[in-house]
Scaffold this motif. Structure first.
Motif, short mmCIF file in Angstrom:
data_model
loop_
_atom_site.label_atom_id
_atom_site.label_comp_id
_atom_site.label_asym_id
_atom_site.label_seq_id
_atom_site.Cartn_x
_atom_site.Cartn_y
_atom_site.Cartn_z
N ILE A 34 0.86 -1.19 0.00
CA ILE A 34 0.00 0.00 0.00
C ILE A 34 0.89 1.23 0.00
O ILE A 34 1.83 1.33 0.79
N VAL A 35 0.61 2.19 -0.88
CA VAL A 35 1.34 3.46 -0.90
C VAL A 35 0.33 4.59 -0.89
O VAL A 35 -0.60 4.61 -1.71
N ASP A 36 0.50 5.52 0.05
CA ASP A 36 -0.42 6.65 0.17
C ASP A 36 -1.86 6.17 0.34
O ASP A 36 -2.80 6.81 -0.16
N GLY A 37 -2.03 5.03 0.99
CA GLY A 37 -3.37 4.50 1.22
C GLY A 37 -3.98 3.77 0.04
O GLY A 37 -5.08 3.24 0.15
N ARG A 38 -3.26 3.70 -1.07
CA ARG A 38 -3.75 3.02 -2.27
C ARG A 38 -3.13 1.62 -2.35
O ARG A 38 -1.91 1.46 -2.22
N ILE A 39 -3.94 0.62 -2.56
CA ILE A 39 -3.44 -0.76 -2.63
C ILE A 39 -2.86 -1.00 -4.02
O ILE A 39 -3.57 -0.93 -5.03
N LEU A 40 -1.54 -1.26 -4.09
CA LEU A 40 -0.86 -1.52 -5.36
C LEU A 40 -0.75 -3.02 -5.64
O LEU A 40 -0.62 -3.43 -6.79
N MET A 41 -0.75 -3.82 -4.57
CA MET A 41 -0.79 -5.28 -4.69
C MET A 41 -1.66 -5.82 -3.58
O MET A 41 -1.48 -5.45 -2.42
N ARG A 42 -2.61 -6.66 -3.94
CA ARG A 42 -3.49 -7.28 -2.95
C ARG A 42 -3.39 -8.79 -3.10
O ARG A 42 -3.60 -9.31 -4.20
N ASP A 43 -3.06 -9.49 -2.01
CA ASP A 43 -2.93 -10.94 -2.05
C ASP A 43 -2.07 -11.41 -3.22
O ASP A 43 -2.43 -12.31 -3.97
#
Length: 449
Positions: free
Chosen positions: A404-413
């Protein structure tokens, strides 16, 4: 709390720092994120009452501050494995610098895409990059959602315009990508940038409030050659040209000698060093970054990988474990560079090294929400007797589940959400024959320290 949070991560163990910066862990905790910033670190029970646009249930996982790669050349992943089992001089002169004379902006962009995908998957949320055609790298960072300190590298052999282009890049991109991109002036090194250019760079850095990111005293040979030719060490060159009067990030520093330490101490906390230990082993350099001596004089040491052409990997997780192990070995002291100290270098010290000491590097209210979730349910991370040791010496980058960067999920599971790796690999493969051709006999620079 009436208005909804953007993100709540719940049920995890959170790595925290106390008021004396000691590493600690809060179990069955939750992190509340709003507007890209950590609003609170609370209990999982209390977080149940917090309405959120998005929730991540992270039982069995540890929330860490995103790792920071404090010195790399991201697009060089395109050269991974191309120059193997060579001394430093031949590595540069016979392979890397001839191939880099072929680089196009598209090659740099594709390399940066592949590198960012590799780093996101390995829990790296921010990187300090020092390379060419950096407009392309900035565009990739803006698109993929990472954070970065970017500098356009230059040599004195390029004339005054190399330095000017580095300045123009830094001013053009500073604060872009919603503030995720910061910039630096990026002279290559004291052996490729002359004293006049270094002094001019220091003046520009002061005038424009920019940091400087460069290689210096990379290895003991460079220090010995500088003493033989000029009567001064590379660190003394930085001091006499005014570079040490700026906020400076020094890559490697394995050639830092005892007489350099007072100069670095006098720089008053404005100097940081990035250590990338795997490359030093690979090049058979006789020394490593003097982490203990630098700590004693208050110089932060951040973790790095260097480029994948020398390291073969952009895995900061591995750098963390190697830093701990190599420090124990070279100091002859199993008590030095404990797992908790290694985690401190990976978090707060790395954030300071890239100029983000007030905004990144810890999971605490008011900090940017750069967070990675590490799954410790695998057989290689069980049982957990000492969580810090498990993270540093048992866990691997592949255990990172969510980035997560700046509250944005860039990779999930483990699924990348902002980059298309197969498309990048396919196009890069088509371009490789032209990129690696050395029959032209050119090279962008000569390695002659």
């Amino acid at each position: 709390m009436t208005h909804s949070a953007d993100l709540v991560i719940t049920g995890c163990t959170v790595l925290v720092h106390d008021d004396r910066e000691r590493i600690g862990f809060e179990e069955d905790a939750a992190v509340v994120v709003r507007g890209g910033i950590i609003e609170s670190v609370t209990t999982a029970a209390e977080a149940e009452a917090v309405p959120a646009a998005e929730r991540v249930h992270a039982r069995g996982q540890v929330a860490l501050p995103g790792l920071i790669n404090c010195h790399t050349h991201a697009p060089m992943v395109a050269l991974r494995g191309l120059a193997e089992d060579l001394p430093t001089e031949e590595w540069f002169n016979d392979v890397v610098w001839p191939v880099e004379s072929n680089l196009t902006e598209r090659d740099v962009e594709l390399g940066a895409r592949l590198a960012c995908a590799e780093m996101i998957r390995a829990g790296v949320t921010c990187f300090a990059d020092h390379y060419f055609a950096m407009d392309a790298v900035a565009a990739v960072v803006a698109e993929c959602g990472m954070r970065a300190l970017l500098g356009q590298a230059y040599f004195s052999s390029q004339g005054a315009q190399g330095r000017q282009r580095s300045l123009e890049f830094a001013l053009r991109h500073r604060g872009t990508a919603d503030g995720r991109i910061t910039t630096a002036l990026a002279p290559h090194a004291p052996y490729t940038v002359d004293d006049a250019d270094l002094a001019a760079t220091a003046a520009l850095a002061r005038d424009h409030g920019l940091p400087v990111h460069l290689h210096a005293a990379e290895n003991r040979d460079q220090t010995d050659a500088s003493l033989a030719r000029h009567g001064v060490t590379p660190i003394q060159v930085l001091e006499r040209t005014g570079i040490l009067d700026t906020d400076v990030l020094i890559a490697h520093g394995t050639g830092i000698v005892e007489s350099d330490l007072p100069l670095l101490a006098r720089a008053g906390g404005r100097t940081a060093v990035a250590t990338a230990p795997r490359g030093y082993l690979k090049f058979a350099w006789p020394t490593t970054t003097p982490v203990r001596a630098l700590r004693d004089i208050g110089v932060p040491v951040g973790l790095a990988t260097d480029g994948a052409a020398s390291n073969n990997s952009l895995d900061v997780w591995e750098s963390m474990a190697l830093t701990s192990l190599i420090q124990k070995s070279t100091q002859g002291d199993p008590r030095w560079l404990t797992s908790r100290q290694a985690l401190h270098h990976a978090t707060l010290q790395s954030a300071r090294a890239v100029g983000l000491g007030d905004t990144a590097g810890s999971i605490a209210p008011g900090r940017r929400a750069d967070i990675v979730l590490v799954d410790l349910t695998g057989p290689h991370t069980q049982p957990v007797h000492d969580l810090a040791a498990t993270l540093v010496h048992s866990a691997r980058s592949a255990d990172v589940r969510t980035t997560i960067v700046d509250g944005r999920i860039l990779m999930r599971d483990r699924e990348l959400l902002t980059l298309d790796v197969p498309a990048v690999v396919e196009e890069l493969g088509e371009r490789l024959p032209a990129l690696v051709d050395r029959s032209h006999g050119r090279r962008i620079q000569a390695y002659d320290t």
